[in-house]
Design a protein around this motif. Structure first.
Motif, mmCIF file in Angstrom:
data_model
loop_
_atom_site.group_PDB
_atom_site.id
_atom_site.type_symbol
_atom_site.label_atom_id
_atom_site.label_comp_id
_atom_site.label_asym_id
_atom_site.label_seq_id
_atom_site.Cartn_x
_atom_site.Cartn_y
_atom_site.Cartn_z
ATOM 1 N N SER A 1 0.832 -1.202 0.000
ATOM 2 C CA SER A 1 0.000 0.000 0.000
ATOM 3 C C SER A 1 0.865 1.250 0.000
ATOM 4 C CB SER A 1 -0.923 0.006 1.224
ATOM 5 O OG SER A 1 -1.792 -1.091 1.169
ATOM 6 N N GLY B 1 -5.526 10.894 -9.262
ATOM 7 C CA GLY B 1 -6.668 9.993 -9.491
ATOM 8 C C GLY B 1 -6.215 8.560 -9.748
ATOM 9 N N ASP B 2 -5.151 8.426 -10.569
ATOM 10 C CA ASP B 2 -4.628 7.080 -10.825
ATOM 11 C C ASP B 2 -4.036 6.475 -9.550
ATOM 12 O OD1 ASP B 2 -5.384 7.235 -13.436
ATOM 13 O OD2 ASP B 2 -3.394 7.796 -14.196
ATOM 14 N N GLN C 1 -4.928 7.169 -6.494
ATOM 15 C CA GLN C 1 -6.017 6.812 -5.599
ATOM 16 C C GLN C 1 -6.688 5.518 -6.068
ATOM 17 O OE1 GLN C 1 -9.036 9.829 -5.267
ATOM 18 N NE2 GLN C 1 -9.897 8.921 -3.404
ATOM 19 N N ALA C 2 -6.884 5.360 -7.339
ATOM 20 C CA ALA C 2 -7.491 4.141 -7.874
ATOM 21 C C ALA C 2 -6.596 2.932 -7.608
ATOM 22 C CB ALA C 2 -7.745 4.294 -9.378
ATOM 23 N N ALA C 3 -5.289 3.109 -7.762
ATOM 24 C CA ALA C 3 -4.359 2.023 -7.488
ATOM 25 C C ALA C 3 -4.392 1.641 -6.009
ATOM 26 C CB ALA C 3 -2.955 2.414 -7.918
ATOM 27 N N ILE D 1 -6.923 2.043 -3.969
ATOM 28 C CA ILE D 1 -8.197 1.355 -3.729
ATOM 29 C C ILE D 1 -8.104 -0.086 -4.228
ATOM 30 C CG2 ILE D 1 -10.622 1.262 -4.416
ATOM 31 C CD1 ILE D 1 -10.579 4.356 -4.379
ATOM 32 N N ASN D 2 -7.529 -0.274 -5.410
ATOM 33 C CA ASN D 2 -7.375 -1.640 -5.942
ATOM 34 C C ASN D 2 -6.541 -2.508 -5.013
ATOM 35 O OD1 ASN D 2 -8.918 -1.074 -8.166
ATOM 36 N ND2 ASN D 2 -7.191 -0.687 -9.531
ATOM 37 N N HIS D 3 -5.444 -1.936 -4.492
ATOM 38 C CA HIS D 3 -4.594 -2.694 -3.568
ATOM 39 C C HIS D 3 -5.335 -3.032 -2.281
ATOM 40 C CE1 HIS D 3 -0.892 -2.762 -5.825
ATOM 41 N NE2 HIS D 3 -1.008 -1.450 -6.090
#
Length: 148
Positions: free
Chosen positions: A15, A30-31, A33-35, A37-39
């Motif tokens: 993380s 944004g990318d 944050q998305a990464a 969230i995915n993790h």
């Protein structure tokens, strides 16, 4: 427990690297944050899968133990049932042997009674000839006293 601590440390490292990577590589927020969230979702899925695996293993252990107890109880019941019926059979054999012995003794007594039927009782036959030879005092000595 040590595995969970090591797994948590690995997740934290993953993380942190996902969060710090945008600053090092210049990725937009944004990318990143998305990464992140995915993790986090992947870490939660992995933790859930581990928990479900442990639950399935615990259920399998309970089922195995239940089956082992059932088989032991069934074997124990079979052993006691066989012992009971063997005891019943032994008792019946003893009764049958006693009845056979009683019948044999009764047959011997009847045969002896029939054997002595032709011999004059004591005091009935005077000195002289009686069945099977000389009978002093009414006893047929040649007839059956030697068998007693």
């Amino acid at each position: 427990m040590r595995f969970l601590i090591a797994f948590s440390a690995l997740l934290a490292y993953a993380s942190a690297s996902a969060i710090l990577a945008p600053y090092a590589l210049g990725i937009n927020a944004g990318d990143a944050q998305a990464a992140a969230i995915n993790h986090n979702v992947a870490a939660q899925d992995t933790a859930r899968a581990i928990g479900e695996g442990q639950l399935r293993a615990a259920e399998a252990a309970v089922q195995y133990n239940t089956e082992a107890v059932r088989q032991a109880a069934e074997t124990n019941r079979d052993i006691h049932e066989n012992a009971y019926w063997n005891g019943v059979a032994a008792s019946q054999n003893v009764v049958a042997a006693a009845q056979s012995q009683a019948a044999a003794l009764s047959g011997i007594a009847a045969a002896r009674a029939g054997h002595w039927a032709g011999v004059a009782p004591v005091g009935v036959a005077p000195l002289g000839v009686a069945p099977y030879g000389i009978a002093p005092y009414g006893l047929g000595l040649g007839h059956g006293l030697a068998h007693w």
